[in-house]
Write an enzyme that holds these catalytic residues in place. Sequence first.
Site, mmCIF file in Angstrom:
data_model
loop_
_atom_site.group_PDB
_atom_site.id
_atom_site.type_symbol
_atom_site.label_atom_id
_atom_site.label_comp_id
_atom_site.label_asym_id
_atom_site.label_seq_id
_atom_site.Cartn_x
_atom_site.Cartn_y
_atom_site.Cartn_z
ATOM 1 N N ASP A 142 -3.441 4.116 3.681
ATOM 2 C CA ASP A 142 -3.230 2.685 3.911
ATOM 3 C C ASP A 142 -4.233 1.840 3.132
ATOM 4 O O ASP A 142 -4.086 0.613 3.068
ATOM 5 C CB ASP A 142 -3.301 2.352 5.408
ATOM 6 C CG ASP A 142 -4.597 2.806 6.046
ATOM 7 O OD1 ASP A 142 -4.815 4.024 6.097
ATOM 8 O OD2 ASP A 142 -5.388 1.955 6.494
ATOM 9 N N ARG A 163 0.842 -1.194 0.000
ATOM 10 C CA ARG A 163 0.000 0.000 0.000
ATOM 11 C C ARG A 163 0.878 1.245 0.000
ATOM 12 O O ARG A 163 2.079 1.166 0.291
ATOM 13 C CB ARG A 163 -0.872 0.014 1.270
ATOM 14 C CG ARG A 163 -1.631 -1.289 1.498
ATOM 15 C CD ARG A 163 -1.852 -1.521 3.006
ATOM 16 N NE ARG A 163 -2.446 -2.835 3.256
ATOM 17 C CZ ARG A 163 -3.743 -3.037 3.442
ATOM 18 N NH1 ARG A 163 -4.577 -2.014 3.429
ATOM 19 N NH2 ARG A 163 -4.209 -4.245 3.649
#
Length: 487
Positions: A252, A183
Site C-alpha cells: 500500500d 498504489r
Amino acid sequence: MKALDELVFDNRFARLGDAFSTHVLPEPIDAPRLVVASESALALLDLAPEQSELPLFAEIFSGHKLWAEAEPRAMVYSGHQFGSYNPRLGDGRGLLLGEVYNDAGEHWDLHLKGAGRTPYSRMGDGRAVLRSSIREFLASEALHALGIPSSRAACVVSSNTPVWREKQEYAAMVLRLAQSHVRFGSLEYLFYTKQPEHLKTLAEHVLTMHYPHCQEQPEPYLAMFREIVERNAELIAKWQAYGFCHGVMNTDNMSILGITFDFGPFAFLDDFDEHFICNHSDHEGRYSFSNQVPIAQWNLSALGQALTPFVSVEALRETIGLFLPLYQAHYLDLMRRRLGLTVAQDQDDKLVSQLLQLMQNSGVDYTLFFRRLGDQPAAQALRALRDDFVDIKVFDDWAQAYQARIAAEENGTEQARKERMHAVNPLYILRNYLAQNAIEAAEKGDYEEVRRLHQVLCTPFTEQPGMEGYAQRPPDWGKHLEISCSS
C-alpha cells in the site's frame, strides 16, 4: 504564475465514483500557521511563491477553506503489510483534495495528509503530528533534489490542536503532490474483493492517464506492467546507490508510478551498513537496507497477481524476472558514476562490492567517502581516506585496483573527474539527526532551522558557504537512529 483562486481543477480520479474513494471533508486544525513551503513544488501547480505568505494559504492547507472546484476524497485500498495481506486499509488521515491541471498540461494530485478522520481511519484520530509532517516534507524534497523519483511536498502547516501519541504533540498537515495516488494496494483491493468491473475500470484509468503510450502495444496491460517493473528497478537502484532506506515497503506504500511514496520511519545511511533497519517496529528486518531489492520484486509479484485478469501468469512471471537484471544494470551504472568512472568494464561489480565490504567492516560514512574521493586527485584522496579503514592492507589493494581502473580510461584530467564526481556525489543528505534538530526547534515554535535545512538540501551537490555543519558525520547520539511509525 497564478494566485490560489486561479488554479484549474480536473478531478479525474474523483469521477471514477464511490467504489474507489469516499467523499470526506477535512477537519480543520486550530490556529494554523505555515512552517515551510517548497517554491519548486508550488511551481508544479503554477502557484506564485508569494502565495504561501498569504493567510489564505495556511487556511486552505489546514482544512479551514476549500476551493469550490475541490472534491476531497479518501481513497480505498488494501495491501500486504510485512508480508501479510490486510484486506481493507485506505486513506485513514489523508484526503485527495483534487487534481490541478497546470499550464504544462500536467495533472497534479493535491493530497492533504493529517486532514482528520475518514471511513478508513479505523481506531485512529486522522491526524498527523508536526514531527512526521516535517520529516515527510524534507525527505520528499531531498530525494527530488538528488534525482530520485519521489512524491513532492508543497508545504507544512502547524497548529495548536493537541494529539496524543507516546506523549502529547500537536497536529500538522503536509500537502503532498504526485501525478497519481494509485498504489499497488488500490488494485489489490479490487482484485481480492472480487470486483472485476471496478478492477478493470481502475486498470483502464491507470493505463489511459499514466501510461497512454502502452495502449499502442499488442498487450497494453502487459506493456504497462513492464514499464512499472522498469521504473521500480531504476527507483530501487537509486535508493541503494544513495543509501536511502524506506522502512515500510508494504504494497500500500508502493506507487503505481514507480516513485518514492508514503514516508514513515525512513533514513539515509550514515556509516555503511547493509543490514541497517531504520524502522524500530521491523523486528525481523524485512525492510532492512539490503532487503529492499528482493522486497521490491516481491511487491511487483503482488501487483502482478492483481493484474492476472488482464495478463497471462506466464507473461507476468517473465516480466517480473526482468526486475533483477534491470536493477543491477541501473545500480552498477550509478555506482560507476559515483566512482568517477565513465566506461563499463566486466570487473566493475567486483570493484564496487569489495569497496562496500570494506566500508561495512570499518563503519565508513557512506556519503562522505564518495564526496571526499572526488575532492582531490585520486592518489591524494585515497591517502586521506586510508585511515578510515580498519584493514589498511585490504584497502590499499582496493585503492590500487581503483587507480588502475581510472588510468585505463584515459578520458580527461583530474579536474574533469572531480567535476563528474561532485555532480553525482552529494555533500548534504537528510541525516536523521539533522531532521531531529529541526523538528525540536519547530516544536518550540522556531521554524527557521526547518527552512534552512530545506534550502541546504535543495542543492545537495553544491558546496554552500557557512553550511559546513550540515556536511559532517553525525554525533554519536545521531547514528543509526531507528524511527517509529507513530505519526
